[in-house]
Design a protein around this motif. Structure first.
Motif, PDB file in Angstrom:
ATOM      1  N   LEU A   1      -8.806 -18.665   9.791  1.00  0.00           N
ATOM      2  CA  LEU A   1      -7.736 -19.535   8.826  1.00  0.00           C
ATOM      3  C   LEU A   1      -8.330 -19.542   7.518  1.00  0.00           C
ATOM      4  O   LEU A   1      -7.393 -19.377   6.557  1.00  0.00           O
ATOM      5  CB  LEU A   1      -7.752 -20.957   9.352  1.00  0.00           C
ATOM      6  N   ALA A   2      -9.558 -19.487   7.106  1.00  0.00           N
ATOM      7  CA  ALA A   2     -10.068 -19.380   5.728  1.00  0.00           C
ATOM      8  C   ALA A   2      -9.948 -17.903   5.351  1.00  0.00           C
ATOM      9  O   ALA A   2      -9.406 -17.830   4.274  1.00  0.00           O
ATOM     10  CB  ALA A   2     -11.466 -19.913   5.691  1.00  0.00           C
ATOM     11  N   VAL A   3     -10.071 -17.041   6.195  1.00  0.00           N
ATOM     12  CA  VAL A   3     -10.076 -15.730   5.784  1.00  0.00           C
ATOM     13  C   VAL A   3      -8.685 -15.359   5.520  1.00  0.00           C
ATOM     14  O   VAL A   3      -8.115 -14.499   4.224  1.00  0.00           O
ATOM     15  CB  VAL A   3     -10.514 -14.552   6.866  1.00  0.00           C
ATOM     16  N   LEU A   4      -7.609 -15.783   6.272  1.00  0.00           N
ATOM     17  CA  LEU A   4      -6.343 -15.593   5.997  1.00  0.00           C
ATOM     18  C   LEU A   4      -5.875 -16.096   4.732  1.00  0.00           C
ATOM     19  O   LEU A   4      -5.044 -15.368   4.000  1.00  0.00           O
ATOM     20  CB  LEU A   4      -5.398 -16.058   7.280  1.00  0.00           C
ATOM     21  N   MET A   5      -6.119 -17.340   4.525  1.00  0.00           N
ATOM     22  CA  MET A   5      -5.942 -17.933   3.215  1.00  0.00           C
ATOM     23  C   MET A   5      -6.329 -16.760   1.959  1.00  0.00           C
ATOM     24  O   MET A   5      -5.516 -16.732   0.943  1.00  0.00           O
ATOM     25  CB  MET A   5      -6.574 -19.406   3.027  1.00  0.00           C
ATOM     26  N   TYR A   6      -7.447 -16.600   1.865  1.00  0.00           N
ATOM     27  CA  TYR A   6      -8.214 -15.772   0.731  1.00  0.00           C
ATOM     28  C   TYR A   6      -7.452 -14.350   0.671  1.00  0.00           C
ATOM     29  O   TYR A   6      -7.600 -13.776  -0.239  1.00  0.00           O
ATOM     30  CB  TYR A   6      -9.656 -15.916   0.560  1.00  0.00           C
ATOM     31  N   LEU A   7      -7.265 -13.975   2.121  1.00  0.00           N
ATOM     32  CA  LEU A   7      -6.728 -12.316   2.112  1.00  0.00           C
ATOM     33  C   LEU A   7      -5.462 -12.529   1.485  1.00  0.00           C
ATOM     34  O   LEU A   7      -4.924 -11.787   0.549  1.00  0.00           O
ATOM     35  CB  LEU A   7      -6.760 -11.898   3.374  1.00  0.00           C
ATOM     36  N   THR A   8      -4.717 -13.613   2.025  1.00  0.00           N
ATOM     37  CA  THR A   8      -3.253 -13.741   1.325  1.00  0.00           C
ATOM     38  C   THR A   8      -3.216 -13.836  -0.202  1.00  0.00           C
ATOM     39  O   THR A   8      -2.527 -13.271  -0.834  1.00  0.00           O
ATOM     40  CB  THR A   8      -2.342 -14.757   2.003  1.00  0.00           C
ATOM     41  N   LEU A   9      -4.187 -14.573  -0.822  1.00  0.00           N
ATOM     42  CA  LEU A   9      -4.240 -14.834  -2.235  1.00  0.00           C
ATOM     43  C   LEU A   9      -4.620 -13.585  -3.001  1.00  0.00           C
ATOM     44  O   LEU A   9      -4.083 -13.215  -3.931  1.00  0.00           O
ATOM     45  CB  LEU A   9      -5.164 -15.867  -2.596  1.00  0.00           C
ATOM     46  N   ALA A  10      -5.553 -12.822  -2.467  1.00  0.00           N
ATOM     47  CA  ALA A  10      -6.165 -11.659  -2.737  1.00  0.00           C
ATOM     48  C   ALA A  10      -4.791 -10.629  -3.097  1.00  0.00           C
ATOM     49  O   ALA A  10      -4.662  -9.781  -3.713  1.00  0.00           O
ATOM     50  CB  ALA A  10      -7.203 -11.059  -2.175  1.00  0.00           C
ATOM     51  N   LEU A  11      -4.002 -10.453  -1.615  1.00  0.00           N
ATOM     52  CA  LEU A  11      -3.040  -9.883  -1.535  1.00  0.00           C
ATOM     53  C   LEU A  11      -1.791  -9.925  -2.578  1.00  0.00           C
ATOM     54  O   LEU A  11      -1.414  -8.997  -3.159  1.00  0.00           O
ATOM     55  CB  LEU A  11      -2.697  -9.280  -0.329  1.00  0.00           C
ATOM     56  N   LEU A  12      -1.645 -11.057  -2.689  1.00  0.00           N
ATOM     57  CA  LEU A  12      -0.754 -11.512  -3.682  1.00  0.00           C
ATOM     58  C   LEU A  12      -0.853 -11.257  -5.099  1.00  0.00           C
ATOM     59  O   LEU A  12      -0.326 -10.798  -5.899  1.00  0.00           O
ATOM     60  CB  LEU A  12      -0.355 -12.813  -3.475  1.00  0.00           C
ATOM     61  N   ALA A  13      -2.373 -11.347  -5.423  1.00  0.00           N
ATOM     62  CA  ALA A  13      -2.730 -10.905  -6.796  1.00  0.00           C
ATOM     63  C   ALA A  13      -2.791  -9.315  -6.825  1.00  0.00           C
ATOM     64  O   ALA A  13      -2.381  -8.695  -8.069  1.00  0.00           O
ATOM     65  CB  ALA A  13      -4.201 -11.269  -7.074  1.00  0.00           C
ATOM     66  N   GLY A  14      -2.863  -8.718  -5.662  1.00  0.00           N
ATOM     67  CA  GLY A  14      -2.869  -7.239  -5.694  1.00  0.00           C
ATOM     68  C   GLY A  14      -1.319  -6.895  -5.918  1.00  0.00           C
ATOM     69  O   GLY A  14      -1.324  -5.553  -6.406  1.00  0.00           O
ATOM     70  N   GLU A  15      -0.538  -7.526  -5.677  1.00  0.00           N
ATOM     71  CA  GLU A  15       0.919  -7.106  -6.050  1.00  0.00           C
ATOM     72  C   GLU A  15       1.286  -6.779  -7.520  1.00  0.00           C
ATOM     73  O   GLU A  15       1.974  -5.983  -7.713  1.00  0.00           O
ATOM     74  CB  GLU A  15       2.114  -8.047  -5.698  1.00  0.00           C
ATOM     75  N   ALA A  16       0.415  -7.505  -8.328  1.00  0.00           N
ATOM     76  CA  ALA A  16       0.533  -7.190  -9.928  1.00  0.00           C
ATOM     77  C   ALA A  16       0.050  -5.834 -10.173  1.00  0.00           C
ATOM     78  O   ALA A  16      -0.010  -5.307 -11.192  1.00  0.00           O
ATOM     79  CB  ALA A  16       0.085  -8.415 -10.494  1.00  0.00           C
ATOM     80  N   VAL A  17      -1.126  -5.581  -9.286  1.00  0.00           N
ATOM     81  CA  VAL A  17      -1.959  -4.330  -9.627  1.00  0.00           C
ATOM     82  C   VAL A  17      -1.098  -3.002  -9.264  1.00  0.00           C
ATOM     83  O   VAL A  17      -1.413  -2.111  -9.974  1.00  0.00           O
ATOM     84  CB  VAL A  17      -3.341  -4.463  -9.074  1.00  0.00           C
ATOM     85  N   ARG A  18      -0.601  -3.118  -8.212  1.00  0.00           N
ATOM     86  CA  ARG A  18       0.111  -1.898  -7.674  1.00  0.00           C
ATOM     87  C   ARG A  18       0.980  -1.121  -8.535  1.00  0.00           C
ATOM     88  O   ARG A  18       0.640   0.205  -8.960  1.00  0.00           O
ATOM     89  CB  ARG A  18       1.011  -2.310  -6.540  1.00  0.00           C
ATOM     90  N   PRO A  19       1.942  -1.724  -9.359  1.00  0.00           N
ATOM     91  CA  PRO A  19       2.657  -0.880 -10.266  1.00  0.00           C
ATOM     92  C   PRO A  19       1.719  -0.510 -11.310  1.00  0.00           C
ATOM     93  O   PRO A  19       2.037   0.670 -12.185  1.00  0.00           O
ATOM     94  CB  PRO A  19       3.775  -1.870 -10.774  1.00  0.00           C
ATOM     95  N   VAL A  20       0.902  -1.144 -11.721  1.00  0.00           N
ATOM     96  CA  VAL A  20      -0.055  -0.672 -12.960  1.00  0.00           C
ATOM     97  C   VAL A  20      -0.805   0.716 -12.356  1.00  0.00           C
ATOM     98  O   VAL A  20      -1.067   1.483 -13.111  1.00  0.00           O
ATOM     99  CB  VAL A  20      -1.106  -1.669 -13.332  1.00  0.00           C
ATOM    100  N   LEU A  21      -1.479   0.583 -11.230  1.00  0.00           N
ATOM    101  CA  LEU A  21      -2.281   1.454 -10.586  1.00  0.00           C
ATOM    102  C   LEU A  21      -1.177   2.728 -10.553  1.00  0.00           C
ATOM    103  O   LEU A  21      -1.736   4.016 -10.767  1.00  0.00           O
ATOM    104  CB  LEU A  21      -2.952   1.352  -9.211  1.00  0.00           C
ATOM    105  N   ARG A  22      -0.056   2.566 -10.111  1.00  0.00           N
ATOM    106  CA  ARG A  22       0.794   3.702  -9.633  1.00  0.00           C
ATOM    107  C   ARG A  22       1.057   4.422 -11.175  1.00  0.00           C
ATOM    108  O   ARG A  22       1.109   5.505 -11.320  1.00  0.00           O
ATOM    109  CB  ARG A  22       2.242   3.389  -9.227  1.00  0.00           C
ATOM    110  N   ARG A  23       1.355   3.654 -12.264  1.00  0.00           N
ATOM    111  CA  ARG A  23       1.551   4.115 -13.536  1.00  0.00           C
ATOM    112  C   ARG A  23       0.431   4.859 -13.923  1.00  0.00           C
ATOM    113  O   ARG A  23       0.708   6.034 -14.617  1.00  0.00           O
ATOM    114  CB  ARG A  23       1.968   3.099 -14.518  1.00  0.00           C
ATOM    115  N   VAL A  24      -0.782   4.328 -14.000  1.00  0.00           N
ATOM    116  CA  VAL A  24      -1.983   5.251 -14.331  1.00  0.00           C
ATOM    117  C   VAL A  24      -2.094   6.491 -13.704  1.00  0.00           C
ATOM    118  O   VAL A  24      -2.539   7.547 -13.998  1.00  0.00           O
ATOM    119  CB  VAL A  24      -3.161   4.363 -14.073  1.00  0.00           C
ATOM    120  N   LEU A  25      -1.643   6.382 -12.244  1.00  0.00           N
ATOM    121  CA  LEU A  25      -1.939   8.044 -11.674  1.00  0.00           C
ATOM    122  C   LEU A  25      -0.731   8.705 -11.999  1.00  0.00           C
ATOM    123  O   LEU A  25      -1.039   9.934 -12.119  1.00  0.00           O
ATOM    124  CB  LEU A  25      -1.661   7.350 -10.175  1.00  0.00           C
ATOM    125  N   ASP A  26       0.491   8.123 -12.328  1.00  0.00           N
ATOM    126  CA  ASP A  26       1.533   9.087 -12.707  1.00  0.00           C
ATOM    127  C   ASP A  26       1.122   9.562 -14.167  1.00  0.00           C
ATOM    128  O   ASP A  26       1.213  11.034 -14.237  1.00  0.00           O
ATOM    129  CB  ASP A  26       2.836   8.301 -13.025  1.00  0.00           C
TER     130      ASP A  26
END
Length: 448
Positions: free
Chosen positions: A78-103
């Motif tokens: 339950l604790a791992v799920l909570m912090y995995l979810t928070l980290a993945l949600l934060a990662g949603e903001a990183v995804r497009p930035v990382l794609r643009r850098v690779l492009d």
């Protein structure tokens, strides 16, 4: 009906969260039919099942050994799920930035290759050519094989432009780029989530830290200046935290050499039959004016009457809506409000109604929400727990909605309230942003 609707909503939310975590950590990062995807899919069903079993096994009366088997993986997930979810949600903001850098990196690399090719062609064209001429009159360099004449290119079939080659390369690289981004973000989220939970678990198993707080009381006589009360709350002995945890707490308290020890509720999560031996080290608590105990809400889930008798046998004095007069102040205690369901709720009149208000008073009450009753009855200081300081960030925000004070010392009129973060943990044996503590409250006389 309301309970059923809430339960359905909670199950739906957990199902949605697990689906999201599976998609980001398994579906986006593994190949269909692979062993890794199969293992991740199995885990997506097994882990929440263990969590459900951990939460209901105690209330369902399952054997204590089974509760222990389910508790560690179930509550930790339950604790791992909570912090995995928070980290993945934060990662949603990183995804497009990382794609643009690779492009941009790929476009820059393609442009460099194009410029390099054009430079090589220009340099070759400047060198003098020698040799025979072919049948079309073109000069053939010496040593180069003669080539048959070629038909002219039809209109529209010119050499592809560099940007077309770049677009084609990018199109071919797109699937691998998406996989790279998914694995990079998912891996970082897994490291962040597991690292956070690992450190939070270590903090609980290591044992509580000692905090020291000085509280001035206007009515405290000079003779009681510097009086020290060790406040212990929310130990939560259960399937995870057992006898060793109790021993750590007792040793920590005794090292502070308090004048009095106050255990302010939520000592246990289970019956005396299952946890009586885990609580036995409490008999080793040492203080000149003794150790006192008041119930918390979890005692009423675990057989409060039996636990009151058991802690009395261990040398603690239960204060069930009662008061004792000490040398410099009155010490009172009230039952937890959860006892109202059994006709054993807090009774402030019985505990405080006939006392001399000219004397300083300290009240032991598990939940901070009774502070307004304490103010009404002229209490100088209330000592509480219950909130765990939020235990798992950002749980402190939710705890703040239900409690007047989440942790620390605050004033309400002429009454001061101190709330301990607690010495244990409920559910997941994890604390993030709310380190467990035992607080030594030192009373100060303004006459000193």
């Amino acid at each position: 009906m309301v309970f059923v609707l809430v339960a359905v909503a909670v199950v739906a939310l957990l199902a949605g969260v697990h689906r999201y975590v599976w998609r980001r950590l398994v579906g986006d990062t593994t190949a269909p039919g692979s062993a890794l995807r199969g293992a991740g899919t199995v885990a997506a069903f097994v882990l929440p099942s263990l969590s459900f079993g951990a939460m209901v096994s105690g209330r369902a009366g399952a054997p204590f050994w089974l509760q222990q088997v389910l508790a560690w993986p179930g509550f930790l997930w339950l604790a791992v799920l909570m912090y995995l979810t928070l980290a993945l949600l934060a990662g949603e903001a990183v995804r497009p930035v990382l794609r643009r850098v690779l492009d941009r990196r790929d476009r820059a690399a393609a442009e460099r290759r194009t410029r390099s090719g054009e430079g090589a062609g220009t340099q070759a064209g400047t060198e003098p050519l020698t040799g025979a001429r072919n049948r079309n009159g073109a000069l053939v360099p010496s040593g180069a094989p003669a080539r048959a004449p070629q038909a002219p290119e039809p209109d529209g079939a010119a050499e592809p432009q560099p940007w077309r080659r770049t677009a084609a390369a990018s199109s071919l690289a797109l699937p691998s780029r998406r996989l790279f981004v998914a694995r990079a973000v998912g891996g970082a989220a897994a490291v962040a989530g597991l690292g956070t939970v690992g450190y939070g678990t270590y903090g609980v198993l290591r044992g509580p830290r000692v905090r020291r707080v000085t509280v001035p009381l206007a009515k405290l006589p000079r003779s009681a200046h510097g009086y020290r009360i060790a406040v212990v709350s929310d130990v939560h002995l259960g399937p995870i935290l057992g006898r060793a945890h109790t021993r750590r707490i007792v040793d920590t308290v005794n090292r502070t050499r308090p004048d009095l020890i106050a255990v302010v509720g939520d000592l246990v999560d289970g019956s005396v039959a299952d946890l009586g031996t885990a609580a036995e080290p409490l008999a080793g608590l040492r203080a000149p004016d003794g150790s006192y105990f008041v119930t918390g809400n979890h005692e009423y889930f675990s057989g409060a009457a039996q636990w009151i008798d058991h802690v009395r046998e261990l040398g603690l004095r239960p204060l069930e809506n009662a008061r004792v007069e000490l040398g410099g102040f009155d010490l009172a205690g009230v039952n937890d409000i959860a006892g109202e369901s059994e006709g054993q709720g807090p009774d402030f009149v019985r505990a405080l109604g006939d006392r001399d208000r000219g004397r300083a008073s300290v009240l032991l009450a598990h939940q901070p929400v009774v502070i307004h009753d304490a103010v009404e009855h002229g209490v100088d200081l209330q000592l509480s727990g219950h909130t765990h300081g939020g235990q798992l960030w950002p749980g402190n925000l939710l705890a703040g909605l239900a409690n007047p004070t989440v942790a620390g010392l605050e004033r309400y009129g002429d009454t001061q309230l101190y709330v301990s973060r607690g010495a244990g943990a409920w559910g997941p044996p994890v604390r993030v942003g709310a380190e467990s503590d035992i607080t030594v409250v030192e009373l100060a006389s303004r006459q000193a």
